[in-house]
Motif scaffolding. Structure first.
Motif, short mmCIF file in Angstrom:
data_model
loop_
_atom_site.label_atom_id
_atom_site.label_comp_id
_atom_site.label_asym_id
_atom_site.label_seq_id
_atom_site.Cartn_x
_atom_site.Cartn_y
_atom_site.Cartn_z
N TYR A 277 0.87 -1.01 -0.03
CA TYR A 277 -0.07 -0.03 -0.01
C TYR A 277 0.77 1.20 0.12
CZ TYR A 277 -3.52 -3.42 0.95
OH TYR A 277 -4.39 -4.41 0.77
N PRO A 278 1.51 1.58 -1.14
CA PRO A 278 2.44 2.76 -1.30
C PRO A 278 1.88 4.01 -0.79
CG PRO A 278 1.98 1.76 -3.48
CD PRO A 278 1.30 1.01 -2.33
N ASP A 279 0.85 4.03 -0.91
CA ASP A 279 0.30 5.55 -0.22
C ASP A 279 0.03 5.54 0.81
OD1 ASP A 279 0.42 6.36 -3.33
OD2 ASP A 279 -1.52 5.49 -3.64
N TRP A 280 -0.02 4.52 1.64
CA TRP A 280 -0.27 4.79 3.15
C TRP A 280 1.01 5.62 3.70
CZ3 TRP A 280 -2.32 -0.10 5.95
CH2 TRP A 280 -3.53 -0.55 5.40
N GLU A 281 0.40 6.40 4.43
CA GLU A 281 1.82 7.54 4.95
C GLU A 281 2.56 6.76 6.26
OE1 GLU A 281 0.28 11.41 5.69
OE2 GLU A 281 -0.09 11.71 3.68
N VAL A 282 3.80 6.98 6.12
CA VAL A 282 4.88 6.30 6.94
C VAL A 282 5.22 7.55 7.84
CG1 VAL A 282 6.90 4.93 7.45
CG2 VAL A 282 5.28 4.53 5.50
N ARG A 283 5.36 7.43 9.33
CA ARG A 283 5.71 8.43 10.03
C ARG A 283 7.37 8.93 9.67
NH1 ARG A 283 5.20 7.03 15.86
NH2 ARG A 283 7.48 6.92 16.12
N PHE A 284 7.96 7.89 9.41
CA PHE A 284 9.35 8.19 9.09
C PHE A 284 9.75 8.67 7.88
CE2 PHE A 284 9.53 4.01 11.73
CZ PHE A 284 9.61 4.72 13.09
N ASP A 285 8.90 8.80 7.01
CA ASP A 285 9.12 9.42 5.62
C ASP A 285 8.94 11.08 5.90
OD1 ASP A 285 9.28 7.11 4.39
OD2 ASP A 285 7.17 6.85 3.71
N MET A 286 9.92 11.56 5.43
CA MET A 286 10.23 12.98 5.68
C MET A 286 9.38 13.86 4.48
SD MET A 286 14.10 13.23 6.68
CE MET A 286 14.28 14.93 6.82
N ASP A 287 9.16 13.24 3.46
CA ASP A 287 8.26 14.07 2.26
C ASP A 287 7.47 12.81 1.80
OD1 ASP A 287 7.15 14.60 -0.15
OD2 ASP A 287 8.78 15.84 -0.83
N LYS A 288 6.38 12.53 2.28
CA LYS A 288 5.29 11.67 2.40
C LYS A 288 4.63 11.32 0.68
CE LYS A 288 4.08 11.64 7.12
NZ LYS A 288 5.81 11.84 7.38
N GLN A 289 4.79 12.57 0.26
CA GLN A 289 4.36 12.40 -1.34
C GLN A 289 5.35 11.89 -2.08
OE1 GLN A 289 2.63 16.19 -2.73
NE2 GLN A 289 0.58 15.04 -2.88
N SER A 290 6.39 12.06 -1.93
CA SER A 290 7.47 11.77 -2.95
C SER A 290 8.16 10.38 -2.47
CB SER A 290 8.76 12.85 -3.05
OG SER A 290 9.65 12.83 -2.09
N ALA A 291 7.80 10.34 -1.23
CA ALA A 291 8.02 8.64 -0.68
C ALA A 291 7.17 7.76 -1.43
CB ALA A 291 8.22 8.61 0.75
N ALA A 292 5.86 8.22 -1.50
CA ALA A 292 4.86 7.33 -2.02
C ALA A 292 5.23 7.04 -3.57
CB ALA A 292 3.44 7.95 -2.01
N ALA A 293 5.50 8.15 -4.16
CA ALA A 293 5.76 8.38 -5.69
C ALA A 293 7.01 7.14 -5.91
CB ALA A 293 6.24 9.69 -6.34
N THR A 294 8.05 7.36 -5.11
CA THR A 294 9.36 6.60 -5.11
C THR A 294 8.85 4.97 -5.11
OG1 THR A 294 10.85 8.23 -4.61
CG2 THR A 294 11.57 6.03 -4.14
N ARG A 295 8.04 4.81 -4.07
CA ARG A 295 7.69 3.49 -3.76
C ARG A 295 7.02 2.71 -5.19
NH1 ARG A 295 7.03 4.75 1.45
NH2 ARG A 295 5.24 5.63 1.59
N ARG A 296 6.17 3.63 -5.60
CA ARG A 296 5.37 3.26 -6.97
C ARG A 296 6.22 2.82 -7.85
NH1 ARG A 296 0.55 2.40 -6.99
NH2 ARG A 296 -0.88 3.30 -5.41
#
Ligand SMILES: [Zn+2]
Length: 303
Positions: free
Chosen positions: A240-259
């Protein structure tokens, strides 16, 4: 006679049951019995994952499911056979033996953990020729030095991403100042696409931290991607790459990177090692018909 014999049998049968009852001591022993290294073969490379530490953390939804409701979190967890009250954390540096270099990717929480895991795999700390840091969080840089500040890897050169280094060097961060800044003179810096050596290439995977990098390993025509903290949990953040992770400093770009990374691994059928995947941390990505990602743990493909 018959009754007393039955009683004897019953009491005899009760003993092993009592002994098998779960206890805190046994639960701790089960964690302590986890293996601390696992070898894989990639062409001419020997790749070994090292369990430098593991612990149980409560309230995982507060970490891995910040933007989903409790019912969704519970349903996904149940579907994947994992509890919602706690998660087991794994801290897994990787050592790459090319035959001429011994390259360690990340160092765990502390010097003792990485030293013990390396020893279990047959390596001494002074054999490490390069230490590559994927990013500057404490669980990745903690093993660089011991409590006295002495370097753990006496003969190593240090390598990290330029963007990542510059970010933390410009912040007043205690961990960075204690562990990384003193080694700056020995450090070299990579940009996206730069190589540590042939077959070891940095790939930008920004978002978790500003300059977080993964590393593509390639030997004998086979590839393996060290994704580091691109996804921090094999279900809640990988599937679930769009679920926000507390440790991700930039949540949007972390999700895009996961995808992007999961899409690449699935399309090209490239195995991944994730620093926080269940040990030994290696698996493949399956895309289901509904376009979600699914972590398929390694069985024997890279033995
Ligand atoms: Zn981490």
């Amino acid at each position: 006679m018959l009754i007393s014999r039955r009683q004897a049998l019953l009491s005899g049968a009760a003993l092993p049951l009592a002994a098998a009852a779960p206890s805190l001591v046994q639960a701790q022993a089960a964690t302590a019995s986890l293996p601390t290294h696992r070898d894989f073969t990639l062409g001419d490379f020997r790749v070994t994952t090292l369990l430098s530490g593991s612990r149980r953390v409560e309230n995982p939804q507060g970490i891995f499911g910040m933007n989903v409701d409790a019912d969704t979190f519970a349903a996904v967890s149940a579907e994947n056979f994992i509890p919602t009250d706690a998660a087991q954390f794994f801290f897994t540096p990787t050592v790459l033996d090319t035959g001429s270099e011994v390259i360690l990717f990340d160092t765990g929480n502390d010097a003792a953990g990485i030293t013990a895991a390396l020893a279990g795999a047959g390596y001494t700390t002074d054999q490490i020729t390069h230490v590559v840091l994927t990013h500057m969080h404490g669980d990745h840089i903690g093993g660089l030095t011991d409590e006295s500040g002495a370097e753990t890897f006496a003969n190593a050169a240090y390598v990290t991403g330029q963007v990542e280094y510059d970010h933390w060097a410009g912040a007043e961060n205690e961990g960075f100042n204690a562990k990384v800044r003193p080694l700056a003179e020995k450090m070299s810096f990579l940009e996206d696409g730069d190589a540590v050596r042939g077959g070891v290439t940095a790939m930008a995977a920004f978002g978790h931290t500003p300059g977080h990098m993964g590393y593509m390993l390639e030997s004998g025509g086979s590839q393996l991607f060290l994704m580091a903290d691109t996804a921090n949990h094999y279900v809640w953040s990988l599937a679930y790459p769009d679920w926000e992770v507390r440790f991700d400093m930039d949540k949007q770009s972390a999700a895009a990177t996961r995808r992007r990374v999961m899409g690449m691994a699935a399309a090209d059928r490239i195995p991944l090692i994730g620093y926080h995947m269940p040990f030994p941390g290696l698996g493949f990505i399956d895309t289901r018909a509904d376009d979600t990602f699914h972590f398929v743990p390694h069985s024997y493909q890279l033995i």
